[in-house]
Scaffold this motif. Structure first.
Motif, PDB file in Angstrom:
ATOM      1  N   GLU A  19       4.446  -0.741  10.750  1.00 58.18           N
ATOM      2  CA  GLU A  19       5.182  -0.568   9.578  1.00 58.18           C
ATOM      3  C   GLU A  19       4.414   0.515   8.751  1.00 58.18           C
ATOM      4  N   VAL A  20       4.963   1.441   8.217  1.00 57.32           N
ATOM      5  CA  VAL A  20       4.494   2.701   7.578  1.00 57.32           C
ATOM      6  C   VAL A  20       5.194   3.095   6.506  1.00 57.32           C
ATOM      7  N   ARG A  31       1.277  -2.569   8.747  1.00 63.05           N
ATOM      8  CA  ARG A  31       1.079  -3.714   9.909  1.00 63.05           C
ATOM      9  C   ARG A  31       1.106  -2.888  11.093  1.00 63.05           C
ATOM     10  N   CYS A  32       0.542  -3.271  12.372  1.00 60.83           N
ATOM     11  CA  CYS A  32       0.695  -2.574  13.555  1.00 60.83           C
ATOM     12  C   CYS A  32       0.474  -3.641  14.673  1.00 60.83           C
ATOM     13  N   PHE A 313      -4.273   2.446   3.819  1.00 60.16           N
ATOM     14  CA  PHE A 313      -3.901   1.175   4.564  1.00 60.16           C
ATOM     15  C   PHE A 313      -3.582   0.127   3.523  1.00 60.16           C
ATOM     16  N   GLY A 314      -2.738  -0.702   4.019  1.00 61.90           N
ATOM     17  CA  GLY A 314      -2.257  -2.097   3.442  1.00 61.90           C
ATOM     18  C   GLY A 314      -3.581  -2.911   3.372  1.00 61.90           C
ATOM     19  N   LYS A 316      -3.999  -6.047   3.820  1.00 64.79           N
ATOM     20  CA  LYS A 316      -3.971  -7.130   5.122  1.00 64.79           C
ATOM     21  C   LYS A 316      -4.472  -6.311   6.537  1.00 64.79           C
ATOM     22  N   LEU A 317      -4.570  -5.281   6.541  1.00 61.39           N
ATOM     23  CA  LEU A 317      -4.893  -4.110   7.501  1.00 61.39           C
ATOM     24  C   LEU A 317      -6.217  -3.814   7.664  1.00 61.39           C
ATOM     25  N   VAL A 318      -7.154  -4.101   6.595  1.00 61.65           N
ATOM     26  CA  VAL A 318      -8.360  -3.458   6.308  1.00 61.65           C
ATOM     27  C   VAL A 318      -9.257  -4.293   7.540  1.00 61.65           C
ATOM     28  N   LYS A 319      -9.240  -5.545   7.458  1.00 65.36           N
ATOM     29  CA  LYS A 319     -10.056  -6.250   8.491  1.00 65.36           C
ATOM     30  C   LYS A 319      -9.852  -5.795   9.748  1.00 65.36           C
TER      31      LYS A 319
END
Length: 527
Positions: A19-20, A31-32, A313-314, A316-319
């Motif tokens: 999702e971009v 998200r990916c 990046f969102g 939630k995606l950083v981790k």
């Protein structure tokens, strides 16, 4: 409205979904997810069971909490033909017309079964070399329709169908700011190689050697390095045969490296520029033997791309990015497709769209007619009521102002004529409004010895009967006419030369041309 979009890349071994944000600068990845491609479901870009795949993708997208209702599919297939062509510097609005006219020369196939799209690679504006470099792609209609059907089954609105080469280029062109670079993107069963010079794609090729082949070679090398058993007189003795597994892998890579060398040499032969850096992407880019062999064979510095510039990046995606350094490059295609995707639109889809536009126009015409009818009715009624009031007022004063009847009649008639003329003026436009300008320009630009004996004009066509002294003067006149504004398609069917005696000749010819309606529309907008 959210600018998020679902980008899906379907491969032989895996399906990558992300999702971009849908924008040209600094795309944002939210998200990916990656899932294995079901067996016998996909082959060379074609989806064998759309219903089954649609159900799977809907389920996984829901699990990943991806909520966008728009989708972009990136297609990778050997059935898509590509070609670079060069055009003179024409307006963008003319490019598609030129491509359609010459498509059979670019792709010698039955083009009724193909969808053609293009990308402008470069505008060359040198003093003696002005041109447009285009990258043309021809995709089978059935291949593209596959993805339109899939989007419909998923309940999503298809934004674009992109080509893997374009998706890759859109993100790679911003990774190295200056100089000429070669990017090697290692996929499941093939590797995409792109030569990019200062952000401009100079060359792009696909090699049928990818991560799957790398892994097979690795397993074979490890097997050869295993312990060998040798028997002597019935007794079994164990003898170790240490083979340099790394060296074996290196030998197996030579097919891949030889193709890279061939591309480097070809790029230098057509662009006269040498590559200053090689960049590896994909899981197999960690292969040390490949890294060292490329440097040894080319003498060019080899680097591994682990981060992508201009990508945000969102939260939630950083981790996930911290835990897996390959997340960025794994979803490079998905991110790139959101920047500036191509538009493969099959002829059947275009036909349906045109039909829908026609229906919409008819509905709009009917609704408009009804609205106009209501307005006219209300206006007439109001005018009628006003007239009644005026009549009563005039009736009271009729004895005092006997001439008021004539004045009122003149007023009503003048008002009617005025409204009628306004309606006629709003509904009538003609290119002949520029006739005076055209005649003035003919007087300014035609040769002095050219005489226009007659001139006939209609709403679209112009005919000129011209007399000159000789054929050379006739040629100059024809050339001058090409520089006249507002006309195009200038033709002459016959040039007649009459001998008048005493070495005096008169050349007659008739010129036919058409108004350049596009130019007229542009000038009207400017006015």
């Amino acid at each position: 409205m959210s600018n998020k979009v679902i980008s899906i890349e379907i491969g032989l071994q895996s399906i990558k979904i992300c999702e971009v944000s849908l924008k040209k600068n600094n795309p944002r990845l939210y998200r990916c997810i990656t899932l294995p491609t079901p067996e016998n479901l996909f082959n060379d870009g074609y989806i064998r069971d759309n219903n089954r795949l649609a159900m799977l993708l809907k389920e996984k997208i829901k699990e990943a909490k991806i909520n966008s209702k728009r989708v972009i599919f990136t297609i990778s297939s050997t059935k898509i033909a590509s070609r670079e062509v060069t055009l003179p510097p024409v307006r963008i609005s003319k490019i598609q017309e030129i491509i359609s006219t010459n498509a059979s020369e670019y792709f010698p196939v039955d083009l009724s079964h193909y969808t053609i799209s293009y990308r402008i690679l470069e505008r060359v504006n040198k003093k003696d070399d002005k041109k447009l470099r285009l990258y043309l792609l021809a995709a089978p209609n059935k291949l593209v329709e596959n993805y339109y059907d899939l989007a419909k089954l998923m309940g999503l609105r298809l934004v674009a169908t992109d080509y893997v080469g374009n998706s890759s280029y859109q993100i790679l062109k911003s990774q190295v700011k200056e100089g000429s670079s070669l990017f090697i993107q290692i996929g499941d069963h093939s590797s995409l190689i792109s030569v990019i010079d200062n952000g401009i794609l100079m060359l792009q090729r696909t090699i049928s050697y990818g991560e799957h082949e790398f892994q097979n070679q690795l397993e074979e090398a490890q097997a050869e390095a295993a312990t060998s058993r040798i028997s002597y007189d019935g007794e079994e003795d164990i003898v170790t045969s240490p083979i340099d597994a790394k060296g074996s892998i290196t030998d197996s890579h030579r097919y891949f490296v030889s193709n890279v060398l061939r591309i480097l040499n070809y790029n230098y032969s057509i662009n006269n520029k040498r590559v200053h850096g090689i960049y590896l992407l994909g899981n197999s880019s960690d292969n040390v033997a490949m890294d060292e062999l490329l440097y040894k064979e080319t003498g060019i510095t080899v680097k591994k791309v682990e981060t992508l510039s201009n990508v945000t990046f969102g939260k939630k995606l950083v981790k996930e990015l911290t835990a897996d350094s390959h997340v960025l490059t794994d979803y490079l295609i998905g991110i790139g497709s959101s920047i500036d995707p191509l538009q493969f639109v099959p002829s059947e889809v275009l036909l349906k769209a045109k039909r829908q536009i026609t229906i919409n126009n008819r509905i709009a015409l009917i609704v408009g007619s009804l609205v106009i009818g209501i307005i006219i009715t209300i206006t007439s009624y109001l005018e009628y009521r006003t007239s009644l009031i005026d009549q009563k007022t005039i009736g009271r004063d009729i004895d005092k102002l006997i001439d008021i009847n004539e004045l009122h009649d003149d007023y009503v008639e003048t008002k009617r004529l005025y409204e009628q003329m306004k309606r006629i003026e709003s509904l009538s436009t003609s290119p002949n409004r520029y006739l005076n300008d055209l005649i003035s320009e003919l007087e300014d630009k035609l040769p002095e010895k050219a005489l226009v004996s007659t001139m006939m004009v209609t709403s679209s066509d112009i005919s000129l009967n011209i007399r000159v002294g000789d054929k050379e003067e006739a040629a100059k006149t024809l050339q001058s006419l090409k520089n006249i504004s507002y006309i195009k398609d200038i033709r002459t069917n016959e040039i007649t030369e009459d001998n008048m005696g005493n070495d005096l000749k008169i050349v007659h010819f008739i010129i036919s041309a058409k108004y350049d309606l596009l130019k007229l529309e542009e000038d009207t907008k400017d006015d």
